[in-house]
Enzyme design. Structure first.
Site, PDB file in Angstrom:
ATOM      1  N   GLU A 181       0.752  -1.147   0.026  1.00 53.58           N
ATOM      2  CA  GLU A 181       0.063   0.083   0.102  1.00 53.58           C
ATOM      3  C   GLU A 181       0.824   1.281   0.097  1.00 53.58           C
ATOM      4  OE1 GLU A 181      -2.769  -0.448   3.182  1.00 53.58           O
ATOM      5  OE2 GLU A 181      -3.985  -1.623   2.192  1.00 53.58           O
ATOM      6  N   GLU A 261      -6.437  -7.777  -0.598  1.00 59.24           N
ATOM      7  CA  GLU A 261      -7.162  -7.981   0.755  1.00 59.24           C
ATOM      8  C   GLU A 261      -8.592  -7.721   0.618  1.00 59.24           C
ATOM      9  OE1 GLU A 261      -5.181  -5.004   3.313  1.00 59.24           O
ATOM     10  OE2 GLU A 261      -3.259  -6.164   3.012  1.00 59.24           O
TER      11      GLU A 261
END
Ligand SMILES: *[C@@H]1O[C@H](CO)[C@@H](O)[C@H](O)[C@H]1NC(C)=O
Ligand SMILES: *[C@@H]1O[C@H](CO)[C@@H](O)[C@H](O)[C@H]1NC(C)=O
Ligand SMILES: *[C@@H]1O[C@H](CO)[C@@H](O)[C@H](O)[C@H]1NC(C)=O
Ligand SMILES: *[C@@H]1O[C@H](CO)[C@@H](O)[C@H](O)[C@H]1NC(C)=O
Ligand SMILES: *[C@@H]1O[C@H](CO)[C@@H](O)[C@H](O)[C@H]1NC(C)=O
Ligand SMILES: *[C@@H]1O[C@H](CO)[C@@H](O)[C@H](O)[C@H]1NC(C)=O
Length: 650
Positions: A181, A261
């Site tokens: 991320e 995710e």
């Protein structure tokens, strides 16, 4: 199936594996899919962090994941778990990553590997080793030369170990994530991502699929995606799946859709309500993701436990509790849930799930109450807790300056003046990392807490001993504040004066506990302190025997702390983690059977930081067979959350 079909399948098998035709796994941009040995492929994966599960249970958890119909697992590799001090690597026991990968491979699960170097993951400092902070102004997750040098060295150790486990080399690893991320991090340093890409390629070769993961929004992908790394997104249930994947398409117009995710639950913080996500909403969104042909990873499939001191924290400072149950389809203890079976039913619509019985939940045993007795206060036990003795310093030093990463450090000085009336002892905002237990001449005076409790009153004569035990409650793992130094990071003031002249004790509590040193009688029995709502940090000990004549003991259990407030607990020297029922929501800690013994009494050591549970009356800890992770919370800050996205943490 006809005979000729079988023969063709056998031929394929033989040709792909035995006759040396290379196994391959790649992205097919023309047909928007992955290709495994030439066949169209999508993975349905679940996250499991080996670092949150004792090694003895890895196989059980992986088998349950396999039986759910998953064809892959995903794990992070936490750098700080494997390189606890610079240049000292640990890949043994519970840290034996190669054994974990081999187990997955043997069971028939592929692996999506996320080696960082930064992992977030609600793990101390997002997996970065605290010793990186030896350079005070290091810019983590950037081209900072000292950071890059450490990363190069670590990856030079880790990635060659991983290479034989790549799918192309005959192993289970199909894809490898670079960073994590990164588009959510302020630095936006593309040279850093380019450097990592080159580094990963140099160790793993050109064939492996490298990818990135970012929030499902164009603004995240802006700094997170990079040419040469396949861009994927992450998002939770309840939203519009096609809108979320549009964000991925913005960065990656062709290739497989991937949600790296998909949140089956959510994380907790001390002092906030336990997070749960409804099974129905998870099942519905999973179905929508699978229906568009996407690959998906369920985060978490089993959360496990932040044993010891491994939990992370979010900012503004909010540490995560010991349990990482996550309301995942397998509980913290690996037990089956309705969510597990609902997910399995959804997967069944898209792929054949293995037949046969699912391994049952492991039985739990309530060993009952264990009588505890007071051993020593921290201040009285310094001789065994701090073998090197104190470091003298005019101003306070941080944990890192003391060469200590985790746990507790004791700061000792004297009252410089008479404080016959209550005098404020204060830290500036954000000056105590993270909680300071203050006593004057052995009597508890109060608690300072990062950003929350900045002043206490003290009384005492000039020259009285002031002990400030500072607890590191876990380093921030997400956002711009990950350079999270611990200890007294600012001066304390008494009235208008800065306190100076410190003796600072680095404490090896874990070592003292596992060597049984705290159980030895002290040099003199101190008089019992007057009853008070607050007590000085004190060790307690007790033992229990696993009963005879009951089959299959020892079994897993949970420990709870009636009348106790906050502290740390060890069983037979194994650091189970932090308890804090006074704040909640977690009340019980998971006790894996693997740490219990039938050959000798099991020793429970507790460091209670705030309250004396033994006055009045007797004090016990209790072993029960059911977890409590959702008690009502006792806190002044409760930020409510409706969505399950990274944005919640910004
Ligand atoms: C390595 O890690 C294992 C598992 O946590 C631990 O038991 C062992 O003591 C560690 N080894 C060293 C040398 O610290
Ligand atoms: C998702 O969003 C798209 C585009 O805005 C819309 O056409 C579609 O109906 C939405 N789907 C659902 C299930 O709401
Ligand atoms: C400290 O004592 C003063 C004077 O007695 C009182 O007004 C103040 O509320 C006390 N502060 C704390 C934090 O207890
Ligand atoms: C404490 O104050 C002194 C003098 O102002 C300063 O030099 C020092 O950096 C301060 N220490 C900390 C930890 O803030
Ligand atoms: C508990 O401590 C006692 C006394 O030190 C020791 O004899 C015993 O072996 C310990 N139990 C375990 C399971 O290590
Ligand atoms: C906590 O969870 C248990 C088990 O799921 C449930 O029965 C109970 O009602 C919950 N308690 C609270 C306070 O939410």
């Amino acid at each position: 199936m006809t005979f000729s079909n079988i023969r063709i399948i056998l031929l394929c098998f033989v040709s792909a594996n035995t006759l040396g035709v290379p196994r391959n796994f790649n992205v097919d941009y023309k047909n928007d899919c992955f290709r495994k040995d030439g066949e169209e492929f999508r993975y349905i994966s679940g996250s499991v962090h080996y670092n949150r599960i004792p090694r003895a249970y890895w196989k059980d958890r992986l088998l349950k994941m396999y039986m759910a119909g998953l064809n892959a697992i995903q794990t992070y590799v936490p750098w700080n778990f494997h390189e606890p001090s610079r240049g000292q690597y640990n890949f043994s026991g519970d840290r034996d990553l190669e054994h974990f990968l081999q187990l997955a491979h043997d069971i028939g699960l592929l692996v999506v590997l996320r080696p960082g170097p930064y992992i977030c993951g609600e793990w101390d400092m997002g997996g970065l080793p605290a010793w990186l902070l030896n350079k005070k102004d290091i810019v983590l997750r950037s081209s900072d030369p000292d950071y890059i040098a450490a990363v190069d060295k670590w990856m030079g150790k880790l990635l060659p170990m991983m290479k034989p486990f790549l799918y192309q080399s005959g192993g289970p690893i199909i894809t490898v994530q670079v960073e994590n991320e990164y588009g959510s991090y302020f630095a936006c340093d593309r040279d850093y991502l380019r450097h990592l890409t080159k580094l990963f390629r140099s160790h793993l070769g050109n064939d492996v699929v490298l990818f990135t993961t970012d929030g499902a929004g164009v603004r995240y992908l802006k700094c997170g995606a990079l040419q040469g790394l396949y861009a994927t997104v992450d998002f939770g249930p309840g939203g519009n799946v096609s809108v979320a994947f549009d964000a991925q398409r913005h960065a990656e117009p062709h290739g497989p859709l991937v949600n790296s995710e998909f949140y089956t639950g959510w994380l907790d913080h001390w002092g906030e309500h336990h997070s749960t996500v409804s099974t129905a909403i998870v099942a519905k969104s999973l179905n929508e993701i699978l229906a568009v042909g996407a690959s998906v990873n369920l985060y978490m499939f089993i959360g496990g436990t932040n044993f010891g001191y491994w939990n992370g924290a979010n900012a503004p400072y909010a540490p995560q509790p010991t349990s990482y149950d996550y309301d995942a389809p397998l509980t913290e203890a690996g037990d089956l849930t309705d969510k597990y079976f609902a997910i399995r039913e959804v997967i069944k619509l898209y792929r054949k799930v293995p037949e046969g019985p699912v391994l049952p939940s492991t039985p739990k045993y309530a060993y009952g109450a264990v009588q505890m007795k007071k051993l020593h206060t921290v201040s009285d036990a310094l001789e065994v807790l701090s073998l090197s003795g104190p470091v003298k310093s005019i101003y306070p030093l941080t944990f890192i300056e003391m060469n200590q990463a985790f746990g507790f450090v004791l700061y000792r000085t004297k009252l410089p003046v008479d404080c016959s009336t209550p005098t404020p002892l204060s830290s500036p905002l954000n000056g105590v990392h993270d909680r300071a237990y203050v006593s004057v001449d052995g009597v508890a005076a109060g608690i300072l807490e990062r950003n929350k409790a900045l002043t206490i009153n003290v009384t005492g004569k000039a020259g009285s001993q002031v002990d400030v035990l500072v607890e590191n409650m876990g380093r921030i793992n997400y956002g711009k504040d990950i350079n999270d130094f611990k200890g007294l990071v600012s001066n304390l003031t008494l009235g208008a004066d800065t306190l100076t002249g410190w003796a600072i004790y680095s404490l090896s509590i874990d070592q003292a506990v596992s060597q049984g040193l705290l159980w030895e009688p002290g040099s003199g029995e101190a008089a019992p302190p007057p009853p008070s709502p607050l007590s000085v940090p004190t060790f307690y000990g007790g033992a229990f025997v696993i009963p005879d004549g009951i089959p299959d003991l020892p079994q897993d259990s949970y420990i709870r702390f009636p009348n106790w407030r906050k502290g740390q607990v060890w069983i037979n020297g194994f650091n189970l983690g932090r308890y804090w029922p006074a704040r909640g929501p977690q009340v019980t800690l998971f006790v894996p059977a693997i740490i219990l013994s039938t050959a000798a009494p099991n020793n429970v050591t507790v460091l209670e930081l705030e309250a004396d549970p033994c006055t009045p009356g007797h004090c016990t800890v209790e072993f029960t067979s059911t977890p409590v992770l959702n008690a009502t919370v006792n806190s002044d800050h409760k930020h409510q959350r409706a969505l399950f996205r990274r944005d919640d943490l910004l």
